[in-house]
Write a protein that holds these residues in place. Structure first.
Motif, mmCIF file in Angstrom:
data_model
loop_
_atom_site.group_PDB
_atom_site.id
_atom_site.type_symbol
_atom_site.label_atom_id
_atom_site.label_comp_id
_atom_site.label_asym_id
_atom_site.label_seq_id
_atom_site.Cartn_x
_atom_site.Cartn_y
_atom_site.Cartn_z
ATOM 1 N N TYR A 170 -16.154 -3.843 -10.356
ATOM 2 C CA TYR A 170 -16.398 -3.253 -9.037
ATOM 3 C C TYR A 170 -17.805 -2.667 -9.038
ATOM 4 N N GLY A 171 -18.742 -3.367 -8.415
ATOM 5 C CA GLY A 171 -20.138 -2.948 -8.419
ATOM 6 C C GLY A 171 -20.437 -1.873 -7.390
ATOM 7 N N GLN A 172 -21.730 -1.653 -7.152
ATOM 8 C CA GLN A 172 -22.146 -0.608 -6.218
ATOM 9 C C GLN A 172 -21.540 -0.855 -4.834
ATOM 10 N N SER A 173 -20.934 0.182 -4.277
ATOM 11 C CA SER A 173 -20.277 0.065 -2.979
ATOM 12 C C SER A 173 -20.330 1.404 -2.254
ATOM 13 N N ARG A 174 -20.117 1.353 -0.967
ATOM 14 C CA ARG A 174 -19.952 2.580 -0.195
ATOM 15 C C ARG A 174 -18.565 3.139 -0.460
ATOM 16 N N PRO A 175 -18.335 4.418 -0.175
ATOM 17 C CA PRO A 175 -17.018 5.015 -0.454
ATOM 18 C C PRO A 175 -15.877 4.205 0.143
ATOM 19 N N ALA A 176 -14.842 4.004 -0.666
ATOM 20 C CA ALA A 176 -13.708 3.160 -0.264
ATOM 21 C C ALA A 176 -12.770 3.920 0.677
ATOM 22 N N SER A 177 -12.172 3.191 1.604
ATOM 23 C CA SER A 177 -11.194 3.775 2.510
ATOM 24 C C SER A 177 -9.872 3.973 1.766
ATOM 25 N N LYS A 178 -9.025 4.831 2.312
ATOM 26 C CA LYS A 178 -7.705 5.045 1.716
ATOM 27 C C LYS A 178 -6.913 3.740 1.719
ATOM 28 N N GLU A 179 -7.048 2.949 2.781
ATOM 29 C CA GLU A 179 -6.328 1.680 2.866
ATOM 30 C C GLU A 179 -6.729 0.736 1.738
ATOM 31 N N LEU A 180 -8.023 0.689 1.424
ATOM 32 C CA LEU A 180 -8.484 -0.169 0.329
ATOM 33 C C LEU A 180 -7.970 0.345 -1.010
ATOM 34 N N ILE A 181 -8.025 1.648 -1.217
ATOM 35 C CA ILE A 181 -7.544 2.206 -2.485
ATOM 36 C C ILE A 181 -6.054 1.928 -2.654
ATOM 37 N N ASP A 182 -5.281 2.080 -1.574
ATOM 38 C CA ASP A 182 -3.845 1.779 -1.649
ATOM 39 C C ASP A 182 -3.611 0.303 -2.001
ATOM 40 N N ALA A 183 -4.432 -0.587 -1.432
ATOM 41 C CA ALA A 183 -4.278 -2.018 -1.711
ATOM 42 C C ALA A 183 -4.624 -2.329 -3.171
ATOM 43 N N ILE A 184 -5.677 -1.686 -3.692
ATOM 44 C CA ILE A 184 -6.054 -1.886 -5.100
ATOM 45 C C ILE A 184 -4.958 -1.352 -6.016
ATOM 46 N N ASN A 185 -4.416 -0.192 -5.678
ATOM 47 C CA ASN A 185 -3.355 0.388 -6.510
ATOM 48 C C ASN A 185 -2.120 -0.518 -6.523
ATOM 49 N N GLU B 6 -18.108 2.208 -11.817
ATOM 50 C CA GLU B 6 -19.118 3.199 -12.183
ATOM 51 C C GLU B 6 -19.157 4.265 -11.097
ATOM 52 N N THR B 7 -19.944 5.293 -11.305
ATOM 53 C CA THR B 7 -20.037 6.333 -10.274
ATOM 54 C C THR B 7 -20.511 5.724 -8.959
ATOM 55 N N ILE B 8 -21.447 4.753 -9.029
ATOM 56 C CA ILE B 8 -21.996 4.170 -7.804
ATOM 57 C C ILE B 8 -21.027 3.192 -7.138
ATOM 58 N N SER B 9 -19.861 2.954 -7.775
ATOM 59 C CA SER B 9 -18.817 2.163 -7.115
ATOM 60 C C SER B 9 -18.138 2.985 -6.025
ATOM 61 N N ASN B 10 -18.186 4.310 -6.170
ATOM 62 C CA ASN B 10 -17.611 5.221 -5.178
ATOM 63 C C ASN B 10 -16.152 4.904 -4.876
ATOM 64 N N ILE B 11 -15.377 4.771 -5.962
ATOM 65 C CA ILE B 11 -13.954 4.469 -5.795
ATOM 66 C C ILE B 11 -13.165 5.167 -6.900
ATOM 67 N N THR B 12 -11.966 5.610 -6.560
ATOM 68 C CA THR B 12 -11.037 6.179 -7.539
ATOM 69 C C THR B 12 -9.693 5.493 -7.335
ATOM 70 N N CYS B 13 -9.216 4.821 -8.392
ATOM 71 C CA CYS B 13 -7.984 4.038 -8.244
ATOM 72 C C CYS B 13 -7.280 3.903 -9.586
ATOM 73 N N ASN B 14 -6.113 3.278 -9.570
ATOM 74 C CA ASN B 14 -5.359 3.027 -10.798
ATOM 75 C C ASN B 14 -6.084 2.006 -11.674
ATOM 76 N N ASN B 15 -5.784 2.049 -12.979
ATOM 77 C CA ASN B 15 -6.308 1.077 -13.955
ATOM 78 C C ASN B 15 -7.835 1.069 -14.009
ATOM 79 N N GLN B 16 -8.439 2.175 -13.631
ATOM 80 C CA GLN B 16 -9.895 2.246 -13.519
ATOM 81 C C GLN B 16 -10.507 2.846 -14.779
ATOM 82 N N ILE B 17 -11.560 2.211 -15.278
ATOM 83 C CA ILE B 17 -12.335 2.782 -16.376
ATOM 84 C C ILE B 17 -13.822 2.556 -16.106
ATOM 85 N N ASN B 18 -14.646 3.440 -16.622
ATOM 86 C CA ASN B 18 -16.099 3.250 -16.555
ATOM 87 C C ASN B 18 -16.526 2.592 -17.860
ATOM 88 N N THR B 19 -16.981 1.349 -17.768
ATOM 89 C CA THR B 19 -17.314 0.574 -18.978
ATOM 90 C C THR B 19 -18.783 0.697 -19.390
#
Length: 559
Positions: A219-234, A247-260
């Motif tokens: 998940y590369g650089q992106s604008r902050p994710a909507s709740k709907e997108l985060i729910d879909a990723i989860n 990464e921090t510049i991905s602007n997303i917090t979700c399940n199975n997420q790690i900063n590599t």
């Protein structure tokens, strides 16, 4: 037997993968490698038409009746211009005609070589895609040739049909052709999957993905994710064995997420290939700081790559691309999450990454630019806006935990130091949020006019780590060059103090850990009647050595 010319082999192999079999062939020298190869392959239906002008129109008739793409092939020079009127007609009728023009090496253009005219823009505005193949000399040429042929063939029927032009230079003349290749290379074609295909149920990719035990979503650089997108990723993460590399510049917090970012800087290619390599990579968003691109490009284990973008463009960053999903990330994750039942996923792949990341020593830097970042991110107020100057600050910012309410931005699109101050001021002027820029000295001075305007608000906080030049150049072999400070790392002894004070900033500075710790709370203050600059003075070679020592420590644990 096929031509030994590798670009011809790629063309023929991909024509067969895309089901393109009708050819209209005109005689000449430069297209002999193609003509003699296809006339001996029973897959192709060959027609011989001497006059190229007539051949073009003949192909139009075939395409209309067969409702299939048709190839027209000719030699170089004025023969290619004879297709022009038929190409115009095909464009207006939206017919999938593939114009295959032979050519000589473009290096010889305007050098009194025979049978040469400029052939790269023969039919301006009347083809959906125009490409010129490389004369293949190495693996990069081979990958590039395969990629652009895929791009052209995909574009032929993308958002409507129309002609495409493939120009094929060759060094070989009529009497120097070699046809010793018994089998064509097996090339995986790049397929485009549209949202229309997905909702029409015309795709098999759900079953393919269910069979994969190691899915790596980058998940590369992106604008902050909507709740709907985060729910879909989860929901997606609950049904597939995946790791979301962000990464921090991905602007997303979700399940199975790690900063590599940190682990991939320390992993060797062998360790990655043997232990961490995925079965499928799914890429989303813009660029990123992580070194995972280099590891995947050097990976010895086979994997395939899917990319998601709303334009449906080919982005083959790992040279393994097989699918382009022309849809938004939300549409992709909703579709794949909703069209499969919970399977027997184990999360083994996620545990593998997390175990190693947890085993890595945490960074604890002494006074340096690295220390400044470490302490800054510990104390930055929630809901703040943060920009990073590209380079060291963008990398080091990934190594520390941050609150999910923060928004992060950086010029990773072009990976440049250019304009970081101006972009930051532009965004900060449009919000009341506390806005921070963490930027190196060269980046700041390069764009110092970014604060020369009337839009600098009192919500602006700029931390400049001034280590007297370009620290990046002290990271690698360049540090052994005796003239490094003079022209490469651009050593200087300037300060931002006079300039920022003249622009109405409150100015703070530090040269020691004690000074930094004392001034940081004053810099972080939420309310101020002035914008604030904090100039942190360090030494670039010491900063670099400290960071390299930390990387070496991690490598011992991981490899």
């Amino acid at each position: 037997m096929y031509s030994d010319n590798k670009s011809i082999q790629i063309l023929i192999s991909l024509f067969k993968e895309f089901g393109v079999k009708h050819t209209v062939l005109s005689p000449g020298t430069r297209n002999v490698p193609f003509v003699h190869s296809v006339e001996r392959d029973s897959f192709f239906k060959c027609h011989s038409i001497v006059d190229e002008r007539s051949a073009g129109y003949f192909a139009i008739g075939l395409a209309v009746e067969k409702k299939e793409p048709v190839i027209i092939s000719c030699t170089s020079a004025t023969a290619t211009t004879n297709y022009s009127s038929a190409v115009c007609e095909a464009y207006e009728q939206k017919l999938p005609i593939i114009i295959l023009t032979g050519d000589r090496n473009p290096y010889y253009l305007d050098q009194l070589e025979d049978q040469m005219v400029p052939q790269t823009q023969l039919y301006p505005g009347r083809t959906k895609k125009q490409i010129t193949l490389p004369i293949i000399k190495d693996e990069i040429d081979y990958w590039y040739c395969r990629r652009i042929v895929n791009e052209a063939l995909l574009e032929m029927n993308h958002n409507g049909s129309g002609p495409i032009h493939i120009n094929v230079p060759t060094e070989w003349g009529l009497f120097a052709q070699n046809f010793n290749t018994k089998e064509l290379p097996k090339l995986n074609p790049i397929r485009r999957v549209t949202i229309r295909d997905m909702f029409a149920g015309k795709i098999s990719e759900v079953d393919e993905l269910k069979s994969k035990k190691r899915i790596l979503v980058i998940y590369g650089q992106s604008r902050p994710a909507s709740k709907e997108l985060i729910d879909a990723i989860n929901n997606f993460s609950n049904k597939y064995d995946c790791v979301i590399s962000s990464e921090t510049i991905s602007n997303i917090t979700c399940n199975n997420q790690i900063n590599t970012s940190l682990i991939t800087r320390a992993l060797s290619k062998d360790t990655f290939s043997n232990i961490y390599a995925p079965d499928t990579v799914i890429s989303i968003g813009g660029n990123y700081v992580s070194q995972i691109k280099g590891l995947l490009n050097g990976c010895t284990k086979e994997f395939e790559h899917w990319t998601i973008n709303e334009e449906g463009v080919v982005v083959d960053q790992f040279k393994k691309l097989t699918r382009v999903f022309e849809c938004s990330p939300l549409e992709f994750f909703k579709y794949f999450g909703e069209n499969t039942i919970d399977n027997d996923k184990t999360n083994e792949y996620l545990r593998l990454w997390n175990e190693k990341i947890d085993s890595m020593p945490k960074p604890k830097f002494e006074y340096s630019s690295n220390y400044a970042m470490q302490e800054f991110l510990k104390r930055v107020p929630n809901n703040s806006l943060i920009h990073y100057g590209n380079g060291v600050s963008a990398h080091v910012s990934q190594y520390f935990s941050v609150d999910e309410s923060l928004e992060h931005y950086c010029h990773t699109g072009t990976t440049t130091i250019d304009g970081s101050v101006s972009t930051f001021i532009g965004q900060s002027s449009a919000t009341n949020r506390l806005s921070f820029l963490f930027v190196g000295d060269l980046s700041f001075f390069y764009d110092m006019n970014g604060i020369w305007n009337r839009y600098v608000g009192n919500n602006v906080r700029i931390l400049i780590y001034n280590n007297e030049g370009g620290e990046t150049f002290h990271w690698n072999a360049a540090r052994d060059i005796d003239t490094l400070p003079q022209h490469i790392s651009a050593e200087h002894f300037a300060s931002a103090k006079g300039w920022v004070e003249s622009r109405g900033f409150k100015y703070l500075s530090s040269h020691t850990k004690e000074e930094f710790d004392e001034k940081l709370p004053e810099f972080m203050v939420s309310e101020s009647d002035q914008p604030i600059v904090f100039e942190v003075f360090t030494k670039k070679d010491i900063d670099a050595k400290m960071l390299m020592a930390y990387y070496d420590e991690i490598k011992k644990v991981l490899n």
